[in-house]
Scaffold this active site. Structure first.
Site, PDB file in Angstrom:
ATOM      1  N   ASN A   7      28.227   9.690  10.010  1.00  0.00           N
ATOM      2  CA  ASN A   7      27.628   8.683  10.902  1.00  0.00           C
ATOM      3  C   ASN A   7      28.757   8.131  11.764  1.00  0.00           C
ATOM      4  O   ASN A   7      29.598   7.381  11.272  1.00  0.00           O
ATOM      5  CB  ASN A   7      26.981   7.575  10.066  1.00  0.00           C
ATOM      6  CG  ASN A   7      26.498   6.427  10.934  1.00  0.00           C
ATOM      7  OD1 ASN A   7      26.436   6.532  12.163  1.00  0.00           O
ATOM      8  ND2 ASN A   7      26.140   5.312  10.283  1.00  0.00           N
ATOM      9  N   LYS A   9      28.557   6.049  14.154  1.00  0.00           N
ATOM     10  CA  LYS A   9      28.332   4.675  14.631  1.00  0.00           C
ATOM     11  C   LYS A   9      28.675   4.609  16.125  1.00  0.00           C
ATOM     12  O   LYS A   9      28.418   5.573  16.845  1.00  0.00           O
ATOM     13  CB  LYS A   9      29.118   3.670  13.792  1.00  0.00           C
ATOM     14  CG  LYS A   9      28.869   3.894  12.287  1.00  0.00           C
ATOM     15  CD  LYS A   9      29.401   2.809  11.404  1.00  0.00           C
ATOM     16  CE  LYS A   9      29.090   3.133   9.943  1.00  0.00           C
ATOM     17  NZ  LYS A   9      29.435   2.084   9.030  1.00  0.00           N
ATOM     18  N   HIS A  85      19.736   1.609   9.058  1.00  0.00           N
ATOM     19  CA  HIS A  85      21.118   1.384   8.615  1.00  0.00           C
ATOM     20  C   HIS A  85      21.341  -0.118   8.482  1.00  0.00           C
ATOM     21  O   HIS A  85      20.778  -0.906   9.251  1.00  0.00           O
ATOM     22  CB  HIS A  85      22.105   1.990   9.620  1.00  0.00           C
ATOM     23  CG  HIS A  85      23.497   2.032   9.081  1.00  0.00           C
ATOM     24  ND1 HIS A  85      24.308   0.917   9.092  1.00  0.00           N
ATOM     25  CD2 HIS A  85      24.207   3.021   8.488  1.00  0.00           C
ATOM     26  CE1 HIS A  85      25.459   1.242   8.517  1.00  0.00           C
ATOM     27  NE2 HIS A  85      25.428   2.508   8.143  1.00  0.00           N
ATOM     28  N   GLU A  87      23.607  -1.941   9.407  1.00  0.00           N
ATOM     29  CA  GLU A  87      24.082  -2.573  10.654  1.00  0.00           C
ATOM     30  C   GLU A  87      22.926  -2.805  11.616  1.00  0.00           C
ATOM     31  O   GLU A  87      22.914  -3.798  12.356  1.00  0.00           O
ATOM     32  CB  GLU A  87      25.189  -1.698  11.276  1.00  0.00           C
ATOM     33  CG  GLU A  87      26.470  -1.806  10.460  1.00  0.00           C
ATOM     34  CD  GLU A  87      27.299  -0.542  10.377  1.00  0.00           C
ATOM     35  OE1 GLU A  87      27.114   0.360  11.209  1.00  0.00           O
ATOM     36  OE2 GLU A  87      28.139  -0.458   9.458  1.00  0.00           O
ATOM     37  N   GLU A 152      23.167   2.797   0.486  1.00  0.00           N
ATOM     38  CA  GLU A 152      24.437   2.300   1.025  1.00  0.00           C
ATOM     39  C   GLU A 152      24.538   0.800   0.736  1.00  0.00           C
ATOM     40  O   GLU A 152      23.968  -0.008   1.467  1.00  0.00           O
ATOM     41  CB  GLU A 152      24.483   2.491   2.549  1.00  0.00           C
ATOM     42  CG  GLU A 152      24.472   3.920   2.997  1.00  0.00           C
ATOM     43  CD  GLU A 152      25.161   4.086   4.360  1.00  0.00           C
ATOM     44  OE1 GLU A 152      26.048   4.929   4.451  1.00  0.00           O
ATOM     45  OE2 GLU A 152      24.808   3.355   5.305  1.00  0.00           O
ATOM     46  N   GLY A 158      32.629   0.302   4.853  1.00  0.00           N
ATOM     47  CA  GLY A 158      33.861  -0.028   5.576  1.00  0.00           C
ATOM     48  C   GLY A 158      34.818  -0.926   4.817  1.00  0.00           C
ATOM     49  O   GLY A 158      35.779  -1.427   5.395  1.00  0.00           O
ATOM     50  N   SER A 194      32.268   3.709   2.043  1.00  0.00           N
ATOM     51  CA  SER A 194      33.672   3.952   1.678  1.00  0.00           C
ATOM     52  C   SER A 194      33.894   5.274   0.949  1.00  0.00           C
ATOM     53  O   SER A 194      34.731   5.344   0.039  1.00  0.00           O
ATOM     54  CB  SER A 194      34.230   2.766   0.873  1.00  0.00           C
ATOM     55  OG  SER A 194      34.296   1.627   1.706  1.00  0.00           O
TER      56      SER A 194
HETATM   57  P1  13P Z   1      32.060   3.957   5.786  1.00  0.00           P
HETATM   58  O1  13P Z   1      32.102   5.374   5.217  1.00  0.00           O
HETATM   59  O2  13P Z   1      32.958   3.783   6.964  1.00  0.00           O
HETATM   60  O3  13P Z   1      32.222   2.929   4.719  1.00  0.00           O
HETATM   61  O4  13P Z   1      30.590   3.765   6.397  1.00  0.00           O
HETATM   62  C1  13P Z   1      29.496   4.097   5.618  1.00  0.00           C
HETATM   63  C2  13P Z   1      28.294   4.053   6.461  1.00  0.00           C
HETATM   64  O5  13P Z   1      27.869   2.986   6.912  1.00  0.00           O
HETATM   65  C3  13P Z   1      27.651   5.330   6.786  1.00  0.00           C
HETATM   66  O6  13P Z   1      26.396   5.145   7.356  1.00  0.00           O
END
Ligand code: 13P
Length: 232
Positions: A7, A9, A85, A87, A152, A158, A194
């Protein structure tokens, strides 16, 4: 076969995309690799790697400035789309109802939704992880069609921290059983948050972990290819 889904982002450009896709093309793997890119990078994949999107409108077409429809994604030959997601839920106030509507739209256009669920840090602290995850799951999935679930935990995204292996095991088992209760026991369940080269193999060895959804480590071949290789 495990799903290894990147992903991106709101990161990346055409050159970075080409570099990553080309490097993935040269890796022998039995895993299913998908890279979910920003909308501007969805067209023009010359390397045969499966591309996904990061959002889809729940509406068919019309006056929804800035949104992207299922028809548009289909037109761009997109086969997977991330929905809900954390976010999107957090910054765009997407509720379970909206996520379900988006997932339903994706299915209607032959696109597999990757439906994200996961608890916040405070929900975890209150011991509410299982109930939160179950409710998000049952309220976010479409009534028909194939889909993928991505667990997640919001606090793990992150942050450099993941749940312990026993926590991942317990939560994925709960998700599996909840899916089985609605006759969806064949639904792939991914872990995200992560993931890196160090923990990918251990996490994918846990029962009912059918793959990974990876943010930062999917941006560059230096960090992404070792993950793909470690899981074969
Ligand atoms: P990270 O792997 O950067 O922690 O992000 C995970 C994520 O949100 C994947 O959709």
């Amino acid at each position: 076969m495990k799903f290894i889904i990147g992903n991106w982002k709101m990161n990346g450009n055409t050159e970075q995309k080409d570099v990553l896709l080309k490097s993935i093309k040269n890796v022998q793997t039995n895993n299913k690799i998908v890279i979910c890119l920003p909308f501007t990078l969805l067209h023009g994949n010359d390397f045969g790697i499966t591309i996904g999107a990061q959002d889809i409108s729940e509406h068919t077409n019309g006056a929804y400035t800035g949104d992207i429809s299922g028809q548009m994604l289909k037109d761009a030959n997109i086969k997977y789309v991330i929905v809900g997601h954390s976010e999107r839920r957090f910054y765009h106030n997407e509720t379970n109802d909206i996520v379900k509507a988006k997932a339903t739209t994706a299915v209607a256009y032959g696109i597999t939704p990757i439906i994200c669920i996961g608890e916040t840090q405070s929900e975890r602290n209150m011991g509410r992880t299982m109930s939160v995850v179950k409710k998000m799951l049952l309220e976010s999935v479409p009534d028909y069609g194939e889909y993928i679930i991505a667990y997640e935990p919001r606090w793990a995204i992150g942050s450099g921290t993941t749940p312990s292996v026993s926590e991942i095991k317990a939560i994925h088992e709960t998700i599996f059983k909840t899916l089985r209760n609605i006759n969806r026991e064949n639904t792939p369940i991914l872990y995200g948050g992560s993931v890196d080269e160090e923990n990918a193999k251990t996490i994918t060895s846990v029962a009912h972990v059918d793959g990974l959804l990876i943010g930062r480590a999917s941006l560059k071949s230096d960090t992404f290819l070792p993950i793909i290789k470690s899981i074969d």
